[in-house]
Design a protein around this motif. Structure first.
Motif, PDB file in Angstrom:
ATOM      1  N   LEU A  45       0.867  -1.285   0.144  1.00 44.12           N
ATOM      2  CA  LEU A  45       0.097   0.040  -0.098  1.00 44.12           C
ATOM      3  C   LEU A  45       0.816   1.451   0.017  1.00 44.12           C
ATOM      4  O   LEU A  45       0.639   2.441  -0.523  1.00 44.12           O
ATOM      5  CB  LEU A  45      -0.907   0.044   1.315  1.00 44.12           C
ATOM      6  CG  LEU A  45      -2.008  -1.045   1.290  1.00 44.12           C
ATOM      7  CD1 LEU A  45      -2.761  -0.967   2.708  1.00 44.12           C
ATOM      8  CD2 LEU A  45      -2.797  -0.591   0.080  1.00 44.12           C
ATOM      9  N   ARG A  46       2.030   1.249   0.835  1.00 49.70           N
ATOM     10  CA  ARG A  46       2.746   2.211   0.853  1.00 49.70           C
ATOM     11  C   ARG A  46       3.598   2.690  -0.379  1.00 49.70           C
ATOM     12  O   ARG A  46       3.651   3.687  -0.721  1.00 49.70           O
ATOM     13  CB  ARG A  46       3.852   2.262   1.876  1.00 49.70           C
ATOM     14  CG  ARG A  46       3.484   2.336   3.383  1.00 49.70           C
ATOM     15  CD  ARG A  46       4.547   2.113   4.285  1.00 49.70           C
ATOM     16  NE  ARG A  46       4.056   1.873   5.579  1.00 49.70           N
ATOM     17  CZ  ARG A  46       3.613   3.072   6.311  1.00 49.70           C
ATOM     18  NH1 ARG A  46       3.741   4.305   5.606  1.00 49.70           N
ATOM     19  NH2 ARG A  46       3.020   2.922   7.499  1.00 49.70           N
ATOM     20  N   GLU A  47       3.815   1.551  -1.299  1.00 51.35           N
ATOM     21  CA  GLU A  47       4.385   1.837  -2.731  1.00 51.35           C
ATOM     22  C   GLU A  47       3.445   2.167  -3.567  1.00 51.35           C
ATOM     23  O   GLU A  47       3.689   3.061  -4.644  1.00 51.35           O
ATOM     24  CB  GLU A  47       5.059   0.214  -2.949  1.00 51.35           C
ATOM     25  CG  GLU A  47       5.675   0.385  -4.451  1.00 51.35           C
ATOM     26  CD  GLU A  47       6.433  -0.928  -4.787  1.00 51.35           C
ATOM     27  OE1 GLU A  47       6.706  -1.011  -5.875  1.00 51.35           O
ATOM     28  OE2 GLU A  47       6.307  -1.682  -3.969  1.00 51.35           O
ATOM     29  N   LEU A  48       1.960   1.648  -3.573  1.00 51.92           N
ATOM     30  CA  LEU A  48       1.032   2.229  -4.456  1.00 51.92           C
ATOM     31  C   LEU A  48       0.673   3.730  -4.131  1.00 51.92           C
ATOM     32  O   LEU A  48       0.620   4.320  -5.220  1.00 51.92           O
ATOM     33  CB  LEU A  48      -0.176   1.474  -3.943  1.00 51.92           C
ATOM     34  CG  LEU A  48      -1.453   1.539  -4.820  1.00 51.92           C
ATOM     35  CD1 LEU A  48      -1.335   1.216  -6.250  1.00 51.92           C
ATOM     36  CD2 LEU A  48      -2.935   0.973  -4.432  1.00 51.92           C
ATOM     37  N   CYS A  49       0.778   3.963  -2.767  1.00 48.52           N
ATOM     38  CA  CYS A  49       0.376   5.461  -2.588  1.00 48.52           C
ATOM     39  C   CYS A  49       1.705   6.699  -2.584  1.00 48.52           C
ATOM     40  O   CYS A  49       1.531   7.891  -2.576  1.00 48.52           O
ATOM     41  CB  CYS A  49      -0.103   5.550  -1.099  1.00 48.52           C
ATOM     42  SG  CYS A  49      -1.622   4.586  -1.040  1.00 48.52           S
ATOM     43  N   SER A  50       2.747   5.951  -2.774  1.00 48.31           N
ATOM     44  CA  SER A  50       4.155   6.767  -2.916  1.00 48.31           C
ATOM     45  C   SER A  50       3.955   8.061  -3.969  1.00 48.31           C
ATOM     46  O   SER A  50       4.629   9.002  -3.761  1.00 48.31           O
ATOM     47  CB  SER A  50       5.479   5.834  -3.051  1.00 48.31           C
ATOM     48  OG  SER A  50       5.412   5.345  -3.928  1.00 48.31           O
ATOM     49  N   GLU A  51       3.514   7.489  -5.040  1.00 45.39           N
ATOM     50  CA  GLU A  51       3.387   8.427  -6.275  1.00 45.39           C
ATOM     51  C   GLU A  51       2.300   9.370  -6.245  1.00 45.39           C
ATOM     52  O   GLU A  51       2.182  10.477  -6.824  1.00 45.39           O
ATOM     53  CB  GLU A  51       3.478   7.604  -7.440  1.00 45.39           C
ATOM     54  CG  GLU A  51       4.671   7.002  -7.649  1.00 45.39           C
ATOM     55  CD  GLU A  51       4.645   6.415  -8.985  1.00 45.39           C
ATOM     56  OE1 GLU A  51       3.783   6.318  -9.722  1.00 45.39           O
ATOM     57  OE2 GLU A  51       5.543   5.622  -9.412  1.00 45.39           O
ATOM     58  N   CYS A  59      -8.623   1.182  -5.254  1.00 40.30           N
ATOM     59  CA  CYS A  59      -8.294  -0.004  -4.908  1.00 40.30           C
ATOM     60  C   CYS A  59      -7.820  -1.137  -5.949  1.00 40.30           C
ATOM     61  O   CYS A  59      -8.671  -1.146  -7.086  1.00 40.30           O
ATOM     62  CB  CYS A  59      -9.509  -0.786  -4.030  1.00 40.30           C
ATOM     63  SG  CYS A  59      -9.379  -2.692  -3.855  1.00 40.30           S
ATOM     64  N   PRO A  60      -6.797  -1.804  -6.171  1.00 39.05           N
ATOM     65  CA  PRO A  60      -6.257  -2.532  -7.100  1.00 39.05           C
ATOM     66  C   PRO A  60      -7.222  -3.573  -7.763  1.00 39.05           C
ATOM     67  O   PRO A  60      -7.293  -4.106  -8.793  1.00 39.05           O
ATOM     68  CB  PRO A  60      -5.147  -3.111  -6.903  1.00 39.05           C
ATOM     69  CG  PRO A  60      -4.749  -2.382  -5.628  1.00 39.05           C
ATOM     70  CD  PRO A  60      -5.790  -1.868  -4.890  1.00 39.05           C
ATOM     71  N   THR A  65     -12.498   3.961  -4.946  1.00 35.29           N
ATOM     72  CA  THR A  65     -11.350   4.900  -4.217  1.00 35.29           C
ATOM     73  C   THR A  65     -11.249   4.773  -2.702  1.00 35.29           C
ATOM     74  O   THR A  65     -11.996   5.782  -2.062  1.00 35.29           O
ATOM     75  CB  THR A  65     -11.721   6.462  -4.683  1.00 35.29           C
ATOM     76  OG1 THR A  65     -12.157   6.538  -6.019  1.00 35.29           O
ATOM     77  CG2 THR A  65     -10.614   7.402  -4.266  1.00 35.29           C
ATOM     78  N   SER A  66     -10.868   3.915  -2.398  1.00 32.12           N
ATOM     79  CA  SER A  66     -10.703   3.325  -1.106  1.00 32.12           C
ATOM     80  C   SER A  66      -9.591   3.344  -0.250  1.00 32.12           C
ATOM     81  O   SER A  66      -9.313   3.335   0.791  1.00 32.12           O
ATOM     82  CB  SER A  66     -11.525   2.052  -0.711  1.00 32.12           C
ATOM     83  OG  SER A  66     -10.702   1.239  -1.513  1.00 32.12           O
ATOM     84  N   VAL A  67      -8.399   3.682  -1.082  1.00 27.05           N
ATOM     85  CA  VAL A  67      -6.920   3.730  -0.435  1.00 27.05           C
ATOM     86  C   VAL A  67      -6.598   5.247  -0.205  1.00 27.05           C
ATOM     87  O   VAL A  67      -6.490   6.086  -0.883  1.00 27.05           O
ATOM     88  CB  VAL A  67      -5.847   3.197  -1.775  1.00 27.05           C
ATOM     89  CG1 VAL A  67      -4.541   3.206  -1.079  1.00 27.05           C
ATOM     90  CG2 VAL A  67      -6.161   1.778  -2.358  1.00 27.05           C
ATOM     91  N   PRO A  68      -6.469   5.403   1.347  1.00 29.68           N
ATOM     92  CA  PRO A  68      -6.143   6.569   1.644  1.00 29.68           C
ATOM     93  C   PRO A  68      -4.848   7.285   1.126  1.00 29.68           C
ATOM     94  O   PRO A  68      -3.987   6.616   0.483  1.00 29.68           O
ATOM     95  CB  PRO A  68      -6.168   6.538   3.106  1.00 29.68           C
ATOM     96  CG  PRO A  68      -5.730   5.091   3.427  1.00 29.68           C
ATOM     97  CD  PRO A  68      -6.293   4.193   2.192  1.00 29.68           C
ATOM     98  N   SER A  69      -4.742   8.457   1.556  1.00 26.53           N
ATOM     99  CA  SER A  69      -3.536   9.178   1.206  1.00 26.53           C
ATOM    100  C   SER A  69      -2.355   8.493   1.922  1.00 26.53           C
ATOM    101  O   SER A  69      -2.505   7.774   3.048  1.00 26.53           O
ATOM    102  CB  SER A  69      -3.419  10.646   1.480  1.00 26.53           C
ATOM    103  OG  SER A  69      -3.484  10.885   2.864  1.00 26.53           O
TER     104      SER A  69
END
Length: 335
Positions: A45-51, A59-60, A65-69
């Motif tokens: 999740l951190r890698e997904l949100c890093s950009e 969500c993959p 749109t459920s992955v927070p910042s």
């Protein structure tokens, strides 16, 4: 009527898929639950949100749109039950392979084709209920629909395998069923349990656009003949060390570090062990069962004539800056 109950390892294999992260395709590591009820490793999740920075992302799995910042990831609840299930699978894997030396090649028993698919017994019905509970715990109710789609794909695979035992696979890219024959080969991820490519998809696409960039792909010219231990076909940590050092900007296999058993050496070029082309340009095939044996693409076409035909080659489309030759990378024999 003779009844053979499933072994503990078979039961663990049945729930392996529901505790596998859909991003890294590995068993959950510190899984956390999204608002859409899907779970992923926190590192993924951190890698997904890093950009994305301060923006929310999708969500993959369900595209909600459920992955927070990135700054809000720590507020997600931990999926404790899914993490415990993943630990149980790891423990079983360790128990099955604890008697093997890390450098010893696992050679399983020869497989025999099954003429008929196995019937669903009472034990397996109970196990299916356990899988359902695990799916709810790891994916949440929102993931049941997508889990059902995965079950349909798996059922299709099982039906095809029942008709053509040990001779079939489904390409993970085009989703077409493939049958082993003299003209068909299989490209399989050596670090995942269920990622395969047909020859057409592997030839017309770069692997990094179809799968994880740091995973190594194997070329299988023949159908599997032996039982395999659980987990991936390559020694994961050493394969990952190589996968993380792939230089996707170059197809010339030159200037690389080599990790031998007792030192690190520097080579100006990687040469073909057959025709001695130096450096190899284009696809490089590294033998997964030898410490230091490479072929260029032209020589690999007849590798069964110039090398041990039971050996499996790793496909390297791009230069690898760090190579492991202290021991073979394959942990099990397929033929």
């Amino acid at each position: 009527m003779n009844f053979n109950p499933p072994s503990k390892s078979q039961e663990v294999e049945e729930i392996r898929d529901v505790v596998t992260c859909a991003i890294c395709l590995e068993l959950f590591e510190n899984a956390h639950l999204l608002a859409c009820s899907h779970s992923f490793c926190m590192s993924c999740l951190r890698e997904l949100c890093s950009e994305m920075g301060s923006m929310r992302t999708r969500c993959p799995q369900c595209r909600a749109t459920s992955v927070p910042s990135l700054l809000s990831l720590d507020q997600l609840p931990e999926n404790e039950f899914a993490n415990k299930l993943a630990d149980l699978v790891r423990e079983q894997d360790d128990n099955l392979t604890s008697g093997l030396d890390s450098e010893e090649l696992y050679v399983g028993e020869l497989l025999e084709p099954q003429s008929k698919p196995k019937k669903l017994t009472g034990k397996k019905v109970a196990l299916a209920m356990l899988k359902g509970a695990a799916a709810v715990a790891s994916l949440g109710l929102g993931g049941i629909y997508f889990g059902a789609q995965a079950v349909k794909r798996r059922r299709r695979r099982q039906e095809m395998m029942a008709q053509n035992p040990l001779e079939s696979f489904i390409c993970s890219n085009c989703q077409k069923a493939q049958i082993y024959c003299k003209s068909e080969v299989r490209f399989k991820c050596g670090m995942c349990e269920d990622f395969d490519l047909c020859e057409n998809c592997a030839t017309t696409n770069s692997f990094q656009h179809l799968h994880r960039e740091d995973h190594l792909i194997l070329k299988l010219k023949f159908k599997q003949r032996r039982q395999l231990p659980p987990g991936c076909l390559l020694k994961y940590k050493k394969a990952r060390d190589m996968g993380e050092e792939i230089d996707y900007s170059s197809v010339v296999h030159s200037r690389a570090y080599y990790h031998t058993a007792d030192q690190i050496e520097w080579r100006e070029a990687i040469s073909c062990s057959s025709c001695e082309q130096s450096p190899i340009v284009g696809r490089r095939y590294k033998c997964g069962m030898c410490q230091d044996y490479d072929l260029c693409e032209a020589c690999e076409r007849h590798s069964h004539e110039i090398h041990d035909k039971t050996h499996v080659f790793i496909v390297l489309n791009h230069r690898v800056k760090v190579n492991i030759i202290s021991e073979p990378l394959m942990k099990a024999a397929l033929y």
